[in-house]
Design an enzyme around this catalytic site. Structure first.
Site, PDB file in Angstrom:
ATOM      1  N   SER A 210      58.139 -26.275 -45.253  1.00  0.00           N
ATOM      2  CA  SER A 210      58.467 -25.942 -43.865  1.00  0.00           C
ATOM      3  C   SER A 210      59.524 -24.845 -43.840  1.00  0.00           C
ATOM      4  O   SER A 210      59.758 -24.183 -44.859  1.00  0.00           O
ATOM      5  CB  SER A 210      58.948 -27.194 -43.130  1.00  0.00           C
ATOM      6  OG  SER A 210      58.987 -26.951 -41.746  1.00  0.00           O
ATOM      7  N   ASN A 211      60.163 -24.648 -42.720  1.00  0.00           N
ATOM      8  CA  ASN A 211      61.205 -23.617 -42.616  1.00  0.00           C
ATOM      9  C   ASN A 211      62.316 -24.122 -41.709  1.00  0.00           C
ATOM     10  O   ASN A 211      62.264 -25.248 -41.218  1.00  0.00           O
ATOM     11  CB  ASN A 211      60.593 -22.305 -42.105  1.00  0.00           C
ATOM     12  CG  ASN A 211      59.895 -22.505 -40.776  1.00  0.00           C
ATOM     13  OD1 ASN A 211      60.517 -22.856 -39.789  1.00  0.00           O
ATOM     14  ND2 ASN A 211      58.582 -22.308 -40.757  1.00  0.00           N
ATOM     15  N   LYS A 212      63.303 -23.280 -41.475  1.00  0.00           N
ATOM     16  CA  LYS A 212      64.524 -23.752 -40.799  1.00  0.00           C
ATOM     17  C   LYS A 212      64.448 -23.752 -39.273  1.00  0.00           C
ATOM     18  O   LYS A 212      65.449 -24.024 -38.618  1.00  0.00           O
ATOM     19  CB  LYS A 212      65.700 -22.872 -41.213  1.00  0.00           C
ATOM     20  CG  LYS A 212      66.118 -23.060 -42.661  1.00  0.00           C
ATOM     21  CD  LYS A 212      67.304 -22.168 -42.925  1.00  0.00           C
ATOM     22  CE  LYS A 212      67.877 -22.354 -44.304  1.00  0.00           C
ATOM     23  NZ  LYS A 212      68.955 -21.378 -44.555  1.00  0.00           N
ATOM     24  N   SER A 213      63.298 -23.447 -38.707  1.00  0.00           N
ATOM     25  CA  SER A 213      63.237 -23.368 -37.243  1.00  0.00           C
ATOM     26  C   SER A 213      63.548 -24.724 -36.605  1.00  0.00           C
ATOM     27  O   SER A 213      62.990 -25.747 -36.993  1.00  0.00           O
ATOM     28  CB  SER A 213      61.848 -22.901 -36.807  1.00  0.00           C
ATOM     29  OG  SER A 213      61.734 -23.023 -35.423  1.00  0.00           O
ATOM     30  N   ALA A 277      57.794 -20.736 -35.695  1.00  0.00           N
ATOM     31  CA  ALA A 277      57.832 -20.108 -37.019  1.00  0.00           C
ATOM     32  C   ALA A 277      56.715 -20.770 -37.833  1.00  0.00           C
ATOM     33  O   ALA A 277      56.838 -21.931 -38.232  1.00  0.00           O
ATOM     34  CB  ALA A 277      59.193 -20.342 -37.664  1.00  0.00           C
TER      35      ALA A 277
END
Ligand code: CTP
Length: 407
Positions: A210-213, A277
């Site tokens: 995943s990502n930091k959004s 994102a």
């Protein structure tokens, strides 16, 4: 919350123990710029003092005696007529019965009868009183008359039992007030689809890429569109945020789920805002069992690309014209902000792109603030200062509504 600025809101408080919670709502509304006129019934004043309310609103809180002041003999007409919203919360079974029968025996009910705006009523009472046929019939009468009933919710009740009769929480009531005040906004009748959060691409049943959004910008955009009266669909990955009241929230955990939901929901949409994102890569195969650490199984994960949703939308739009009338994208960049964002605007065939420099510590992913640059397809560029994500959202929605009007 611009939606409350200079708005005069009558807040009727009746004798349910939930009255103490409404002090928070009165305070929040005041902090958001509203002029809050509280009217307490005699029983409400036994639970919470008028002074408590006037202390948080900075305005007089009214009680029955005020109806009989010589200089205020038309107070109820003024309170009833000079408001943009009239909310009774908590509303007891007794006050609901009075409203249903048009009784006007105290300052609150007489002002409600004089009100030109539709009443919003948040019932609060014990489960048995709520389910009593008399209360149910009274509520039906009010609903038929156009009164908006907010709740009640099910849950713990003051009597100790669990059941339906709990007043909605103040934040929910605040959301309902926003919907009510925004209903005739510039996006009335328009469908707006917003994506939010970072997608999660499963590696095995417990792990994801995943990502930091955080989803904050997308959720704020959904709220800003609601504030302008739009029908809003929010497609989001799992994030720790409550969706704005009135929004239809759809799950878009993976890029594929998000893609399917966006394609479906934008068929008849006026505006799409892609704030999510989306992971560019996903594991080629999701393992159906947990990969154990002693098997060294995570040294290599084969990745494949995910669908480019904006790209797919642009392709679909070309031959048959299906898709959102207007599309706004985001560009999260760490270098060459304007050049990279302008390129994305062109390739993804957007009307407007919101570029943000995610290398800044005080803005972007996870933060409550954002510093963005708006780039239009006609070449206009506007760099905005660092501001709250809610303020950025108001500006984007304002610009989007101008664009919608122009096509
Ligand atoms: N986006 C999309 N589908 C993807 C990836 C991104 O529709 N698979 C959208 C995002 O929601 C955003 C815009 O495209 O509105 C730009 O996303 P961004 O991550 O900045 O760019 P990418 O296209 O992924 O390119 P890169 O990662 O190389 O910068």
């Amino acid at each position: 919350m611009k939606v409350f600025e200079e708005k005069r809101i009558v807040l009727g408080v009746t004798g349910s123990i939930a009255a103490y919670k409404i002090v928070y709502l009165a305070s929040k509304l005041t902090q958001s710029g509203a002029l809050v006129d509280v009217i307490l019934t005699e029983s409400a004043a036994k639970l919470v003092s008028p002074l408590t309310f006037s202390s948080v609103t900075g305005r007089r809180a009214y009680i029955d005696q005020d109806l009989w002041q010589v200089d205020d003999h038309v107070l109820h007409i003024e309170l009833g007529e000079e408001n943009q919203a009239f909310l009774i919360a908590p509303a007891t079974a007794n006050t609901i019965a009075k409203l249903a029968n048009g009784l006007a025996d105290n300052l609150l009910t007489v002002s409600a009868l004089a009100s030109r705006t539709k009443l919003l009523v948040a019932p609060a009472m014990d489960g048995g009183m709520y389910s009593h046929p008399a209360t149910q019939e009274n509520l039906q009468i009010l609903e038929k008359r156009g009164v908006r009933l907010l709740g009640p919710a099910a849950g713990h009740l003051a009597s100790g039992i669990s059941g339906k009769g709990r007043m909605l929480e103040s934040d929910q009531l605040l959301g309902h007030l926003r919907v009510f005040l925004g209903k005739d906004g510039v996006l009335k009748g328009k469908k707006v689809v917003v994506t939010a959060g970072g997608t999660q691409e499963p590696i095995d049943p417990v792990r994801v890429i995943s990502n930091k959004s955080s989803g904050k910008q997308g959720f704020a955009l959904a709220q800003a569109a609601m504030d302008q009266g739009a029908e809003v669909v929010l497609i989001s990955s799992p994030v720790c945020l409550s969706p704005p009241v009135g929004v239809l929230k759809i799950d878009g955990t993976t890029a594929e789920q998000m893609s399917a939901a966006v394609l479906k929901e934008t068929e008849n949409a006026d505006l799409l805002i892609m704030a999510a994102a989306i992971a560019d890569y996903k594991p080629a195969q999701e393992k159906n069992h947990k990969i154990k650490k002693d098997q060294g199984g995570l040294s290599i994960i084969n990745l494949e690309t995910t669908p480019d949703i904006l790209g797919e939308l642009a392709q679909r739009k070309k031959p048959v014209g299906i898709g959102p009338r207007l599309t706004i994208g985001f560009a999260a960049e760490t270098e060459n902000l304007q050049e990279n964002a302008s390129l994305k605007l062109k390739i993804k065939e957007l009307d407007l792109i919101v570029a943000n420099d995610i290398s800044r510590k005080d803005s972007g992913f996870g933060s409550d603030k954002n510093q963005v640059t708006l780039i239009w397809k006609d070449g206009r560029i506007e760099e905005l200062p660092l501001m709250e994500k809610s303020e950025v959202s108001d500006i984007i929605i304002h610009e989007a509504s101008k664009l919608i009007e122009s096509i």
